[in-house]
Design a protein around this motif. Structure first.
Motif, PDB file in Angstrom:
ATOM      1  N   ASP A   1     -20.555  -1.897 -15.669  1.00 31.71           N
ATOM      2  CA  ASP A   1     -18.843  -0.393 -14.971  1.00 31.71           C
ATOM      3  C   ASP A   1     -20.296   0.604 -16.089  1.00 31.71           C
TER       4      ASP A   1
ATOM      5  N   GLN B   1     -10.715  -7.177  -2.409  1.00 27.69           N
ATOM      6  CA  GLN B   1     -11.755  -6.724  -1.589  1.00 27.69           C
ATOM      7  C   GLN B   1     -11.902  -5.496  -0.701  1.00 27.69           C
ATOM      8  N   ARG B   2     -10.837  -5.175   0.222  1.00 27.53           N
ATOM      9  CA  ARG B   2     -10.824  -3.751   0.875  1.00 27.53           C
ATOM     10  C   ARG B   2     -11.461  -2.735   0.254  1.00 27.53           C
TER      11      ARG B   2
ATOM     12  N   ARG C   1     -13.253  -2.135  -1.619  1.00 29.83           N
ATOM     13  CA  ARG C   1     -14.559  -1.573  -1.739  1.00 29.83           C
ATOM     14  C   ARG C   1     -15.040  -0.045  -0.243  1.00 29.83           C
ATOM     15  N   ARG C   2     -14.294  -0.346   0.815  1.00 30.51           N
ATOM     16  CA  ARG C   2     -14.283   0.082   1.484  1.00 30.51           C
ATOM     17  C   ARG C   2     -13.716   1.783   1.782  1.00 30.51           C
TER      18      ARG C   2
ATOM     19  N   LYS D   1     -13.437   4.695  -0.057  1.00 30.06           N
ATOM     20  CA  LYS D   1     -13.779   5.764  -1.180  1.00 30.06           C
ATOM     21  C   LYS D   1     -12.612   6.184  -2.145  1.00 30.06           C
TER      22      LYS D   1
ATOM     23  N   HIS E   1     -18.202   6.740  -4.934  1.00 28.85           N
ATOM     24  CA  HIS E   1     -17.688   5.511  -5.316  1.00 28.85           C
ATOM     25  C   HIS E   1     -16.496   5.393  -4.732  1.00 28.85           C
ATOM     26  N   SER E   2     -15.792   3.994  -5.025  1.00 27.25           N
ATOM     27  CA  SER E   2     -14.332   3.539  -4.084  1.00 27.25           C
ATOM     28  C   SER E   2     -13.196   3.245  -4.594  1.00 27.25           C
TER      29      SER E   2
ATOM     30  N   PHE F   1     -11.773   0.605  -5.281  1.00 24.14           N
ATOM     31  CA  PHE F   1     -12.522  -0.878  -5.768  1.00 24.14           C
ATOM     32  C   PHE F   1     -12.709  -0.336  -7.544  1.00 24.14           C
ATOM     33  N   THR F   2     -13.833   0.253  -7.239  1.00 23.51           N
ATOM     34  CA  THR F   2     -14.742   1.180  -8.854  1.00 23.51           C
ATOM     35  C   THR F   2     -13.040   1.390  -9.587  1.00 23.51           C
TER      36      THR F   2
ATOM     37  N   ASP G   1     -10.029   0.965   7.273  1.00 26.37           N
ATOM     38  CA  ASP G   1     -10.821   0.919   5.564  1.00 26.37           C
ATOM     39  C   ASP G   1     -11.500   2.878   6.440  1.00 26.37           C
TER      40      ASP G   1
END
Length: 447
Positions: free
Chosen positions: A11, A34-35, A37-38, A40, A54-55, A57-58, A290
């Motif tokens: 990270d 996982q969605r 990730r798509r 923002k 960046h998403s 997710f992060t 997404d």
């Protein structure tokens, strides 16, 4: 519940994200997570700060990591000795970690703009995803216990009985805010959000009513408050980002209008948005959306026969923001005249003008009479007494309860760039005369 060997995710903010519990790894690997990730993290802000790709997710795994570090600190330094002593019971760790990881699960595409138009609520949707037997997230959580999905959902809903866990995820200085300030600062290339996370985590401590901070860590907390203030002023409230949100808002409104009036051909109908256009959607519909879904429809609408939809789609995809002027209560009276001139230039004011305000409280002291009272930041002295931050910090006291931001009037850039529209010269001159009125602040000129 422990993995045979620790997993780590590289990270840019926290160096490593440490995963030791099987349930955390299983949750990360679900389709619902996982969605993210798509989607923002900063939506339209990427049109202003090009690194802000960046998403959610992060950000979510970052919030998990900060929460993990808080739990480690509490267990190492403040473990419970007797029931009800107000110290940390490490049995709460797994619910805290799961809530931290999953707190943004219900965010949709283009986040708050989508929420506003289709009247969705990402926190309510997050709780629905956690508790619905139809989701993989729910199945993984139930492996901990049959009641566990509802327990995690109650943390998101702020009804979980342990206030320490709730405040880790949702308070004026929580893992969520700390991660997004650091992460957004890193990805936008700004330095405003770079507070001392290590020091803040070091001075956090549990007590019976939640989480406090050791008094000798007051300056680190002050730095965090100031960083948050600066990020809102310089990044989150940036006029160009707000302008692109206005374009997006009008674009989706126009698509909704055309669909409701039967002016969408089969090839250009946004199939995955239809349940939302008809206000008849469920979680399955929601989880198909997404940012990429919307971008695909915007690309199709470039060729739509409706001039407004076509133009707004191109403005959004090609980054052609509206211009804006800041106004005050004293200059608000000028807006109807500006709107009339814009209409005379051939623009439908419903889709080519907007008033947008952005205000935020850098720090809000606890007010029990407030509609949504916020948890206050407590400093703990060595003798265990507590003092609210703004009462001992002159810096925080000076900005407590004071909202910051502005109101802006948005309009097509062609109104101040007549070569792009071939505006009738007297009309252009008249518009300019309003903008340069002594009482109206000139348009911002950022890219």
């Amino acid at each position: 519940m422990m993995l045979p060997r620790e997993k780590v995710l590289r990270d840019p903010v926290h160096n490593y994200i440490h995963v030791t519990h099987k349930v955390i790894l299983d949750l990360i690997n679900t389709p619902e997570f996982q969605r993210l990730r798509r989607v923002k993290q900063l939506g339209a802000s990427s049109f202003t700060f090009h690194g802000a790709e960046h998403s959610r997710f992060t950000h979510s795994v970052g919030v998990y990591e900060i929460t993990r570090q808080i739990c480690d600190n509490f267990q190492r330094n403040y473990p419970t000795q007797t029931p009800g002593d107000g110290l940390w019971d490490d049995h709460e760790r797994i619910v805290a970690l799961c809530a931290a990881l999953l707190h943004d699960l219900g965010h949709g595409p283009e986040s708050h703009t989508f929420e506003h138009i289709f009247d969705t609520d990402h926190e309510a949707i997050t709780q629905a995803i956690l508790t619905s037997p139809e989701t993989q997230i729910n199945k993984v959580l139930k492996e901990v216990s049959p009641e566990f999905p509802e327990e995690v959902a109650s943390v998101i809903g702020k009804t979980y009985p342990n206030p320490q866990v709730v405040q880790m995820i949702s308070s004026q200085i929580d893992a969520d805010r700390m991660d997004y300030l650091l992460r957004d600062a890193y990805n936008t290339g700004t330095k405003y959000g770079m507070f001392d996370l290590t020091r803040i985590l070091r001075v956090m401590r549990p007590y019976k009513s939640g989480i406090a901070f050791q008094s000798d860590g007051m300056h680190a907390v002050e730095d965090y408050i100031v960083c948050r203030f600066q990020m809102y002023q310089q990044v989150y409230f940036h006029p160009v980002s707000r302008s692109m949100e206005v374009v997006l808002n009008h674009l989706l409104h126009r698509a909704k209008y055309l669909y409701e009036h039967g002016q969408m051909s089969a090839s250009q109908t946004p199939t995955l948005l239809v349940p939302f256009l008809e206000n008849n959607w469920d979680l399955t519909n929601y989880l198909k959306l997404d940012d990429g879904t919307l971008t695909t429809y915007f690309t199709l609408w470039r060729d739509h026969p409706d001039d407004i939809l076509c133009d707004l789609a191109s403005r959004f995809l090609d980054r052609r923001p509206f211009k804006s002027v800041r106004f005050t209560p004293e200059t608000r009276y000028l807006i109807p005249d500006l709107t009339k001139l814009i209409e005379e230039a051939g623009f439908n004011p419903e889709y080519y003008t907007a008033i947008n305000d952005s205000y935020d409280l850098p720090y809000d002291a606890y007010d029990p009479s407030s509609k949504e009272p916020k948890t206050q930041i407590e400093l703990m002295e060595q003798d265990g007494t507590l003092e609210e931050l703004s009462t001992v910090s002159p810096l925080v006291g000076a900005i407590t309860g004071k909202s910051t931001g502005d109101e802006r009037f948005f309009f097509p850039r062609e109104m101040i760039h007549p070569d792009e529209l071939q505006l009738f010269e007297p009309l252009y001159q008249k518009f300019q005369s309003y903008l340069h009125n002594d009482n109206l602040i000139d348009p911002q000129n950022q890219l």
